[in-house]
Design a protein around this motif. Structure first.
Motif, PDB file in Angstrom:
ATOM      1  N   THR A 231     -41.022  -9.037  -8.326  1.00 26.03           N
ATOM      2  CA  THR A 231     -40.143  -8.017  -8.904  1.00 26.03           C
ATOM      3  C   THR A 231     -38.721  -8.217  -8.381  1.00 26.03           C
ATOM      4  O   THR A 231     -38.511  -8.824  -7.313  1.00 26.03           O
ATOM      5  CB  THR A 231     -40.598  -6.592  -8.539  1.00 26.03           C
ATOM      6  OG1 THR A 231     -40.402  -6.375  -7.134  1.00 26.03           O
ATOM      7  CG2 THR A 231     -42.053  -6.369  -8.909  1.00 26.03           C
ATOM      8  N   GLU A 232     -37.753  -7.677  -9.110  1.00 24.54           N
ATOM      9  CA  GLU A 232     -36.356  -7.748  -8.687  1.00 24.54           C
ATOM     10  C   GLU A 232     -36.149  -6.982  -7.381  1.00 24.54           C
ATOM     11  O   GLU A 232     -35.413  -7.438  -6.492  1.00 24.54           O
ATOM     12  CB  GLU A 232     -35.439  -7.156  -9.773  1.00 24.54           C
ATOM     13  CG  GLU A 232     -35.536  -7.828 -11.125  1.00 24.54           C
ATOM     14  CD  GLU A 232     -34.906  -9.212 -11.139  1.00 24.54           C
ATOM     15  OE1 GLU A 232     -34.157  -9.551 -10.195  1.00 24.54           O
ATOM     16  OE2 GLU A 232     -35.183  -9.968 -12.098  1.00 24.54           O
ATOM     17  N   VAL A 233     -36.802  -5.843  -7.262  1.00 29.59           N
ATOM     18  CA  VAL A 233     -36.643  -5.016  -6.062  1.00 29.59           C
ATOM     19  C   VAL A 233     -37.146  -5.743  -4.827  1.00 29.59           C
ATOM     20  O   VAL A 233     -36.499  -5.740  -3.768  1.00 29.59           O
ATOM     21  CB  VAL A 233     -37.386  -3.668  -6.234  1.00 29.59           C
ATOM     22  CG1 VAL A 233     -37.399  -2.884  -4.917  1.00 29.59           C
ATOM     23  CG2 VAL A 233     -36.738  -2.844  -7.334  1.00 29.59           C
ATOM     24  N   GLU A 234     -38.312  -6.387  -4.947  1.00 31.62           N
ATOM     25  CA  GLU A 234     -38.859  -7.118  -3.799  1.00 31.62           C
ATOM     26  C   GLU A 234     -37.927  -8.246  -3.383  1.00 31.62           C
ATOM     27  O   GLU A 234     -37.672  -8.447  -2.188  1.00 31.62           O
ATOM     28  CB  GLU A 234     -40.238  -7.690  -4.146  1.00 31.62           C
ATOM     29  CG  GLU A 234     -40.884  -8.410  -2.966  1.00 31.62           C
ATOM     30  CD  GLU A 234     -42.204  -9.066  -3.310  1.00 31.62           C
ATOM     31  OE1 GLU A 234     -42.845  -9.602  -2.391  1.00 31.62           O
ATOM     32  OE2 GLU A 234     -42.589  -9.064  -4.506  1.00 31.62           O
ATOM     33  N   ALA A 235     -37.398  -8.986  -4.334  1.00 34.73           N
ATOM     34  CA  ALA A 235     -36.477 -10.085  -4.011  1.00 34.73           C
ATOM     35  C   ALA A 235     -35.230  -9.567  -3.315  1.00 34.73           C
ATOM     36  O   ALA A 235     -34.749 -10.161  -2.339  1.00 34.73           O
ATOM     37  CB  ALA A 235     -36.101 -10.841  -5.284  1.00 34.73           C
ATOM     38  N   ALA A 236     -34.687  -8.449  -3.797  1.00 37.94           N
ATOM     39  CA  ALA A 236     -33.491  -7.865  -3.186  1.00 37.94           C
ATOM     40  C   ALA A 236     -33.774  -7.387  -1.769  1.00 37.94           C
ATOM     41  O   ALA A 236     -32.950  -7.553  -0.860  1.00 37.94           O
ATOM     42  CB  ALA A 236     -32.977  -6.712  -4.041  1.00 37.94           C
ATOM     43  N   ASN A 237     -34.955  -6.793  -1.549  1.00 39.57           N
ATOM     44  CA  ASN A 237     -35.320  -6.324  -0.215  1.00 39.57           C
ATOM     45  C   ASN A 237     -35.486  -7.481   0.759  1.00 39.57           C
ATOM     46  O   ASN A 237     -35.103  -7.385   1.933  1.00 39.57           O
ATOM     47  CB  ASN A 237     -36.615  -5.508  -0.275  1.00 39.57           C
ATOM     48  CG  ASN A 237     -36.417  -4.153  -0.925  1.00 39.57           C
ATOM     49  OD1 ASN A 237     -35.306  -3.636  -0.966  1.00 39.57           O
ATOM     50  ND2 ASN A 237     -37.498  -3.574  -1.435  1.00 39.57           N
ATOM     51  N   ILE A 238     -36.064  -8.578   0.290  1.00 36.47           N
ATOM     52  CA  ILE A 238     -36.240  -9.752   1.146  1.00 36.47           C
ATOM     53  C   ILE A 238     -34.882 -10.331   1.535  1.00 36.47           C
ATOM     54  O   ILE A 238     -34.642 -10.715   2.677  1.00 36.47           O
ATOM     55  CB  ILE A 238     -37.092 -10.821   0.434  1.00 36.47           C
ATOM     56  CG1 ILE A 238     -38.535 -10.330   0.249  1.00 36.47           C
ATOM     57  CG2 ILE A 238     -37.096 -12.127   1.233  1.00 36.47           C
ATOM     58  CD1 ILE A 238     -39.383 -11.228  -0.625  1.00 36.47           C
TER      59      ILE A 238
END
Length: 335
Positions: A231-238
């Motif tokens: 997901t976009e959110v997971e990538a941004a959090n990483i």
């Protein structure tokens, strides 16, 4: 459309890890890259650092060769200004003899550490420029020293049937000129210098000044940081809030580091005043559709023929997922 892709692993020692664990993950990642069908796997060179475990690419390359079967293994890169070209040629001729056709020799111009380690690595009496050392290295990789060399007839044995292939790594026009003059492949590290104009100018210079005497075609490679997730959110959090800091010393020398603290320490060890420009790190992040879109945009923007991907993902399983999604994203282009 088929795009060649490789991985540059920096053997980062993330919080809570030991250097041995970081190197163990590098080995596992090389095996994964081979299984997934990546073209090449490179390791970096860093000195006097608790953040990076890979201080000797040649040693790590030999270990990786023993744990893989076919993928090309190389340096990203060897900091030639620190060393004897003859010894580097011996190391890589031995590697190329052990694994014919599988060895890449990436040459970098950055110091790979702070001024203290540079002083420890470089003999004070060796004042040759990188270009001079590169000329000598190329000669020793291919055969005995020529008649005009002070040590004419000297060989960097064993001489392999298929010598290591040299790549020039850089972040500026000057590195592009070095590659162009010698007709060598050129790799621009966008994950270090994320100035798009610098990348554009470097690639333009490389193509304009490329020496065709070797009857080879210009080869351009872009190295960038990538995080692919479900997901976009997971990538941004990483990705978090990573920064890139460009340091300019009073002498005019510039270097890119990862934090303001590193900039301060670099200037302190150099004994010079400095200025620092803090930028957001350039990370291609998102779902596989998002990262594929940007990779294709960068391919069109810079006209590159190949990519080398690195990542700052600390969780190993998420790193595996990222490189798996990335391979899937680009494989779908060929369908």
């Amino acid at each position: 459309m088929t795009i060649k892709i490789g991985i540059l692993d920096q053997s980062i020692v993330f919080p809570g890890q030991t250097p041995g664990e970081a190197l163990g993950n590098t080995v596992k990642l090389a095996r994964l890259a081979e299984t997934l069908g990546y073209e090449r796997f490179w390791v970096s060179e860093h000195h006097d650092s608790s953040q990076f475990a890979g201080s000797s690419p040649e040693v790590l390359i030999a270990h990786l060769l023993a744990h893989t079967n076919s993928i090309k293994i190389g340096s990203g890169g060897v900091m030639l200004q620190h060393y004897s070209p003859y010894k580097v040629a011996e190391n890589f001729n031995l590697l190329a003899s052990l694994a014919p056709g599988r060895i890449d020799l990436g040459i970098g111009r950055a110091p790979g550490g702070l001024p203290r380690s540079t002083k420890a690595l470089q003999p004070a009496e060796d004042t040759r420029k990188l270009e001079e050392k590169l000329n000598e290295l190329e000669q020793f990789l291919l055969g005995p020293a020529k008649d005009e060399h002070p040590l004419a007839g000297l060989k960097a044995t064993p001489l392999p049937e298929r010598p290591a292939e040299i790549y020039i790594l850089g972040t500026s026009v000057s590195s592009a000129e070095i590659a162009a003059e010698r007709g060598l492949p050129y790799v621009f590290a966008l994950f270090i210098n994320n100035d798009p104009e610098a990348a554009r100018e470097a690639f333009h210079t490389y193509r304009t000044k490329y020496n065709t005497a070797r009857k080879s075609e210009p080869r351009t490679i872009l190295a960038l940081s990538v995080i692919a997730a479900d997901t976009e959110v997971e990538a941004a959090n990483i990705a978090g809030d990573l920064k890139s800091v460009r340091v300019t010393l009073a002498s005019g020398k510039t270097i890119n580091v990862g934090s303001v603290e590193q900039a301060e320490e670099f200037a302190r060890q150099a004994g010079e005043s400095y200025t620092a420009e803090v930028r957001d790190a350039d990370i291609t992040k998102g779902t596989k559709e998002t990262v594929r879109k940007r990779i294709l945009e960068l391919k069109a923007q810079y006209g590159v023929s190949e990519f080398i991907f690195t990542t700052v993902v600390s969780d190993y399983e998420k790193r595996v997922r990222s490189f798996t999604l990335l391979k899937e994203a680009l494989e779908e282009l060929a369908v």
